[in-house]
Scaffold this motif. Structure first.
Motif, PDB file in Angstrom:
ATOM      1  N   LYS A 136       0.833  -1.206   0.000  1.00  0.00           N
ATOM      2  CA  LYS A 136       0.000   0.000   0.000  1.00  0.00           C
ATOM      3  C   LYS A 136       0.869   1.258   0.000  1.00  0.00           C
TER       4      LYS A 136
ATOM      5  N   TYR B 150       2.159   1.620  -3.466  1.00  0.00           N
ATOM      6  CA  TYR B 150       1.093   2.122  -4.340  1.00  0.00           C
ATOM      7  C   TYR B 150       0.863   3.619  -4.123  1.00  0.00           C
TER       8      TYR B 150
ATOM      9  N   THR C 158      -1.581  -1.972 -11.441  1.00  0.00           N
ATOM     10  CA  THR C 158      -2.901  -2.348 -11.950  1.00  0.00           C
ATOM     11  C   THR C 158      -3.711  -3.226 -11.007  1.00  0.00           C
ATOM     12  N   ASN C 159      -3.114  -3.860 -10.042  1.00  0.00           N
ATOM     13  CA  ASN C 159      -3.843  -4.832  -9.229  1.00  0.00           C
ATOM     14  C   ASN C 159      -4.058  -4.385  -7.782  1.00  0.00           C
ATOM     15  N   TYR C 160      -4.363  -3.127  -7.600  1.00  0.00           N
ATOM     16  CA  TYR C 160      -4.618  -2.622  -6.252  1.00  0.00           C
ATOM     17  C   TYR C 160      -5.885  -3.238  -5.661  1.00  0.00           C
ATOM     18  N   SER C 161      -6.859  -3.576  -6.496  1.00  0.00           N
ATOM     19  CA  SER C 161      -8.096  -4.165  -5.981  1.00  0.00           C
ATOM     20  C   SER C 161      -7.822  -5.521  -5.319  1.00  0.00           C
ATOM     21  N   ASN C 162      -6.921  -6.322  -5.889  1.00  0.00           N
ATOM     22  CA  ASN C 162      -6.550  -7.592  -5.257  1.00  0.00           C
ATOM     23  C   ASN C 162      -5.923  -7.351  -3.892  1.00  0.00           C
TER      24      ASN C 162
ATOM     25  N   ASN D 256      -6.413  -4.770  -1.926  1.00  0.00           N
ATOM     26  CA  ASN D 256      -7.434  -4.269  -1.004  1.00  0.00           C
ATOM     27  C   ASN D 256      -8.353  -5.399  -0.529  1.00  0.00           C
ATOM     28  N   ILE D 257      -8.758  -6.274  -1.436  1.00  0.00           N
ATOM     29  CA  ILE D 257      -9.604  -7.409  -1.061  1.00  0.00           C
ATOM     30  C   ILE D 257      -8.843  -8.335  -0.105  1.00  0.00           C
TER      31      ILE D 257
END
Length: 119
Positions: A54, A57, A65-69, A71-72
């Motif tokens: 984090k 980022y 590109t894979n910040y959602s992964n 965060n989940i």
């Protein structure tokens, strides 16, 4: 031209630990029934790696590109930690209440629970 190619490559980068954080977060929930210890360790490691990525980022959000992964995985790790702490507290309470030998006999545990609930 070379600068443009470098920037295009940079926008497609993935955070280095996002997949590991996601997997550890899932495993921390799945392993919460292992007396709360294994899942707690996995959840803490996942949170540590998530915080590290984090921060990476936050420096350059457009580069990953894979910040959602990430965060989940972080959310799953938090859920896993909470579940594991609750299960660990429950296990310690049961050992204190029934003792290790008492937990071996399901009928004795049921009788003791009836006594506790009846009071």
């Amino acid at each position: 031209m070379e600068q443009s190619n470098f920037n295009n490559f940079e926008t497609g980068q993935k955070l280095p630990n996002a997949t590991a954080v996601l997997i550890l977060g899932i495993l921390s929930i799945i392993t919460c029934c292992c007396y709360g210890v294994l899942g707690l360790i996995l959840g803490i490691v996942a949170l540590f790696l998530a915080n590290k990525d984090k921060a990476l980022y936050a420096i350059n959000p457009q580069a990953y590109t894979n910040y959602s992964n990430l965060n989940i995985g972080r959310i799953l790790a938090i859920i896993g930690i909470v579940l594991n702490v609750v299960y660990l507290i429950l296990t310690v309470w049961m050992i204190m209440t029934f003792g290790l030998e008492g937990m071996q006999d399901p009928q004795a545990v049921q009788e003791k629970m009836r006594e506790i609930m009846g009071q």
